[in-house]
Design a protein around this motif. Structure first.
Motif, short mmCIF file in Angstrom:
data_model
loop_
_atom_site.label_atom_id
_atom_site.label_comp_id
_atom_site.label_asym_id
_atom_site.label_seq_id
_atom_site.Cartn_x
_atom_site.Cartn_y
_atom_site.Cartn_z
N ASN A 70 0.80 -1.13 -0.10
CA ASN A 70 -0.02 -0.09 -0.04
C ASN A 70 0.73 1.35 -0.02
O ASN A 70 0.52 2.12 -0.57
N ALA A 71 1.88 1.12 0.73
CA ALA A 71 2.83 2.38 0.74
C ALA A 71 3.56 2.64 -0.60
O ALA A 71 3.82 3.81 -1.12
N TYR A 72 3.62 1.40 -0.97
CA TYR A 72 4.52 1.65 -2.41
C TYR A 72 3.49 2.15 -3.34
O TYR A 72 4.05 3.03 -4.42
N VAL A 73 2.22 1.74 -3.52
CA VAL A 73 1.25 2.28 -4.61
C VAL A 73 0.91 3.64 -4.19
O VAL A 73 0.79 4.59 -4.91
N ARG A 74 1.05 4.07 -2.90
CA ARG A 74 0.79 5.42 -2.60
C ARG A 74 2.07 6.40 -2.94
O ARG A 74 1.74 7.39 -3.51
N SER A 75 3.16 5.99 -2.88
CA SER A 75 4.19 6.49 -3.60
C SER A 75 4.18 6.51 -4.92
O SER A 75 4.59 7.85 -5.68
N MET A 76 3.68 5.55 -5.47
CA MET A 76 3.54 5.75 -7.14
C MET A 76 2.45 6.65 -7.47
O MET A 76 2.66 7.60 -8.32
N PHE A 77 1.42 6.74 -6.72
CA PHE A 77 0.49 7.78 -7.03
C PHE A 77 1.16 9.02 -6.76
O PHE A 77 0.80 10.14 -7.44
N SER A 78 1.65 9.28 -5.75
CA SER A 78 2.34 10.75 -5.40
C SER A 78 3.22 10.99 -6.70
O SER A 78 3.28 12.32 -6.86
N THR A 79 4.19 10.14 -7.25
CA THR A 79 4.84 10.63 -8.29
C THR A 79 4.17 11.08 -9.56
O THR A 79 4.44 11.85 -10.39
N PHE A 80 3.14 10.37 -9.61
CA PHE A 80 2.12 10.77 -10.84
C PHE A 80 1.21 12.07 -10.55
O PHE A 80 0.98 13.01 -11.41
N ASP A 81 0.95 12.43 -9.23
CA ASP A 81 0.34 13.61 -8.89
C ASP A 81 1.30 14.66 -8.76
O ASP A 81 1.88 15.23 -7.80
N MET A 82 1.77 15.39 -10.10
CA MET A 82 2.93 16.13 -10.12
C MET A 82 2.59 17.48 -9.60
O MET A 82 3.78 18.06 -8.99
N ASN A 83 1.38 17.89 -9.10
CA ASN A 83 1.38 19.08 -8.49
C ASN A 83 0.85 18.92 -6.98
O ASN A 83 0.82 20.09 -6.36
N ASP A 84 1.16 17.87 -6.51
CA ASP A 84 0.81 17.38 -5.00
C ASP A 84 -0.51 18.06 -4.59
O ASP A 84 -0.50 18.40 -3.33
N ASP A 85 -1.57 17.82 -5.12
CA ASP A 85 -2.89 18.34 -4.67
C ASP A 85 -3.83 17.18 -4.32
O ASP A 85 -4.91 17.23 -3.93
N GLY A 86 -3.17 16.01 -4.27
CA GLY A 86 -3.87 14.54 -3.93
C GLY A 86 -4.86 14.10 -4.88
O GLY A 86 -5.39 13.34 -4.41
N PHE A 87 -4.95 14.70 -6.16
CA PHE A 87 -5.45 14.00 -6.95
C PHE A 87 -4.64 14.00 -8.38
O PHE A 87 -3.49 14.48 -8.55
N ILE A 88 -4.99 12.95 -9.33
CA ILE A 88 -4.56 12.66 -10.52
C ILE A 88 -5.40 13.28 -11.40
O ILE A 88 -6.35 12.88 -11.61
N ASP A 89 -5.07 14.53 -12.11
CA ASP A 89 -6.25 14.92 -13.22
C ASP A 89 -5.73 14.39 -14.60
O ASP A 89 -4.84 13.49 -14.65
N PHE A 90 -6.50 14.71 -15.48
CA PHE A 90 -6.26 14.01 -16.97
C PHE A 90 -4.90 14.30 -17.44
O PHE A 90 -4.35 13.26 -17.86
N MET A 91 -4.53 15.53 -17.32
CA MET A 91 -3.10 15.72 -17.87
C MET A 91 -1.91 14.75 -17.20
O MET A 91 -1.08 14.69 -17.82
N GLU A 92 -2.16 14.71 -15.77
CA GLU A 92 -1.15 14.05 -15.05
C GLU A 92 -1.38 12.41 -15.52
O GLU A 92 -0.13 11.80 -15.76
N TYR A 93 -2.37 12.33 -15.62
CA TYR A 93 -2.83 10.66 -16.36
C TYR A 93 -2.00 10.65 -17.56
O TYR A 93 -1.42 9.51 -17.83
N VAL A 94 -2.29 11.45 -18.72
CA VAL A 94 -1.61 11.42 -19.72
C VAL A 94 -0.04 11.32 -19.55
O VAL A 94 0.61 10.51 -20.47
#
Length: 189
Positions: free
Chosen positions: A52-76
């Motif tokens: 879970n910690a690893y997946v959280r870390s992966m999520f954080s690296t994709f969340d480039m603006n650190d707002d707690g969400f991955i928007d479409f541009m971050e997803y792309v």
């Protein structure tokens, strides 16, 4: 000129982008992917604490603006990295992912935690234990022997060691996830 009956590369890419957008908006109507939705999106459930910690870390690296969400541009951007990113870009992302505490260096514990988490998620048996693999990585690329891998040591060491590069690339290969999403996209056309 050219193939007048076939679609151009640009048209194909636009069509693919539209499909990715549709998939993203279907799965995430708000346009913002939360951590919980991220796990659900990739079918990750019943994970151990370290996974879970690893997946959280992966999520954080994709969340480039650190707002707690991955928007479409971050997803792309994440999909582009997975599908089209060169070795340098992928290694830079791996380093950021492995540097759990954001110190600018990877210590043995961080590397071990990530290796164990990746293995738990992948569910593939390995010849070498996670501890032995972490020790081997440090023996090979911790050039100054300080017990930490700097960005430079990591980048240079991995690129100069074919086996390490192959192992890291395969262990963090997310193309099976992308293929699953593409399969779902094609089924919905």
């Amino acid at each position: 000129m050219g193939n007048s009956n076939g679609a151009s590369v640009e048209e194909l890419q636009a069509c693919e982008s539209h499909q990715w957008y549709r998939k993203f908006m279907t799965e995430c109507p708000s346009g913002l992917l939360t951590y919980y939705e991220f796990k659900k999106f990739f079918g990750l459930k019943n994970l151990s604490e370290s996974s879970n910690a690893y997946v959280r870390s992966m999520f954080s690296t994709f969340d480039m603006n650190d707002d707690g969400f991955i928007d479409f541009m971050e997803y792309v951007a994440a999909l582009s990295l997975v599908l089209k990113g060169g070795v340098q870009k992928k290694l830079r992302w791996y380093f950021k992912l492995y540097d759990i505490d954001g110190s600018g260096c990877i210590d043995r514990e961080e590397l071990l935690l990530i290796i164990k988490s990746i293995r738990a998620i992948n569910g593939i048996p390995y010849e070498m234990s996670a501890e032995d693999f972490a020790n081997m990585v440090f023996d090979k690329i911790d050039t100054n022997g300080d017990g930490e891998l700097s960005y430079e040591e990591f980048m240079e060491g991995v690129q100069n060691d074919e086996m390490l590069l192959k192992t890291l690339t395969e262990s963090l290969d997310l193309s099976h996830i992308v293929q699953k999403i593409q399969g779902e996209l094609m089924a919905n056309i």
